[in-house]
Design an enzyme around this catalytic site. Structure first.
Site, PDB file in Angstrom:
ATOM      1  N   GLU A 190      -0.322  69.560  17.301  1.00 27.82           N
ATOM      2  CA  GLU A 190      -1.809  68.648  17.202  1.00 27.82           C
ATOM      3  C   GLU A 190      -1.244  67.426  16.552  1.00 27.82           C
ATOM      4  OE1 GLU A 190      -3.151  70.499  19.521  1.00 27.82           O
ATOM      5  OE2 GLU A 190      -4.853  72.461  18.199  1.00 27.82           O
ATOM      6  N   HIS A 213      -0.877  67.179  22.880  1.00 27.55           N
ATOM      7  CA  HIS A 213      -0.118  68.779  22.162  1.00 27.55           C
ATOM      8  C   HIS A 213       0.903  68.940  22.483  1.00 27.55           C
ATOM      9  CE1 HIS A 213      -2.481  72.166  22.662  1.00 27.55           C
ATOM     10  NE2 HIS A 213      -1.097  72.585  22.998  1.00 27.55           N
ATOM     11  N   ASP A 230       6.100  79.050  19.577  1.00 26.78           N
ATOM     12  CA  ASP A 230       5.674  78.458  19.459  1.00 26.78           C
ATOM     13  C   ASP A 230       4.679  80.048  19.551  1.00 26.78           C
ATOM     14  OD1 ASP A 230       4.172  78.422  21.517  1.00 26.78           O
ATOM     15  OD2 ASP A 230       3.573  76.402  21.171  1.00 26.78           O
ATOM     16  N   ASN A 256      -4.853  67.348  24.781  1.00 23.33           N
ATOM     17  CA  ASN A 256      -5.082  66.975  24.170  1.00 23.33           C
ATOM     18  C   ASN A 256      -3.844  66.093  23.716  1.00 23.33           C
ATOM     19  OD1 ASN A 256      -3.897  68.819  22.913  1.00 23.33           O
ATOM     20  ND2 ASN A 256      -5.355  68.240  20.812  1.00 23.33           N
TER      21      ASN A 256
END
Ligand code: GLP
Length: 240
Positions: free
Chosen positions: A143, A138, A67, A136
């Protein structure tokens, strides 16, 4: 899913590096999927050492990173291109032309996402995809959401990820979008190795290890559908 619990960050980094070292010894022209963040820094340092010691060579290696922030210049010290050059590429014998990171400074990020997905798919299958894990849950910048995307795409970052990554942007000027491989792109690798350290990752790690649970609310749980995943974590992440 194979689980390796290490005593600390150093051991986790070494275990992660060992897998790449064995891979490159067995297949010098491997295609590696690489990740960024603070987690893999130690592993990259171990790979640099192995390269300098002549144990492995990156001369024939190709890499695809997961990414990149958008918009961001590759020369920005917070860009993932800069991170990769700084932590690995410029310290080993890799040909920079064989390294791929989504381009964060293009005019049309949607076109770039399409180009990147096609490039990954047109190449030889990635031998290993390395991953880190967001607090979280991801993976890359996929996400938590009602639906997860399969291909490389443009995404907005959640408030929790912006807050977690703000530490790298002291002036507070953090991009709120990113280009990221999708869940399908990640899962297309032959093997997945995910590195996880620290208490903050405990909840996400537990979701990943829970055999009874899959949810797009915790994107890492999708990895349960891949046949060859190795989870390497430290005691802190495991015990919480
Ligand atoms: C970013 C990256 C992820 C990475 C995550 C965890 O959001 N896009 O690929 O896994 O951060 O980062 P850290 O290793 O710094 O905890």
């Amino acid at each position: 899913m194979k689980l390796i619990v290490c005593k600390d960050y150093e051991e986790m980094s070494l275990e992660g590096a060992k897998i790449a070292i064995e891979q490159l010894k067995a297949k010098p022209d491997s295609v590696l999927g690489l990740c960024t963040g603070s987690t893999p820094i130690g592993m990259y340092a171990d790979l640099v050492k192995a390269n300098k010691a002549g144990e492995i060579s990156f001369k024939k290696v190709k890499t695809y990173n997961l990414d990149e922030y958008y918009p961001i210049e590759p020369t920005n010290i917070n860009s993932y291109r800069y991170f990769m050059n700084d932590n690995l590429f410029l310290h080993v014998d890799i040909d920079l032309n064989n390294t791929n990171v989504p381009q964060g400074n293009v005019k049309d990020p949607y076109e770039e996402a399409k180009r990147y997905e096609e490039a990954v798919r047109a190449d030889r299958q990635m031998d290993i995809q390395y991953l880190g894990l967001g607090n979280n849950g991801h993976i890359a910048f996929n996400e938590p959401a009602e639906n997860l995307e399969l291909k490389t795409h443009v995404t907005g970052l959640t408030e929790s990820t912006i807050q977690a990554n703000l530490r790298f942007f002291p002036d507070g000027d953090i991009p709120t979008k990113a280009l990221t491989m999708g869940i399908g792109t990640i899962m297309s690798a032959k093997r997945i190795v995910i590195l996880i350290n620290g208490k903050k990752k405990h909840e996400a790690l537990m979701k990943l290890l829970d055999k009874e649970y899959v949810s797009t609310a915790w994107p890492c749980t999708m990895l349960k559908f891949h046949p060859d995943v190795t989870v390497i974590c430290d005691k802190e992440a495991y015990e919480g």
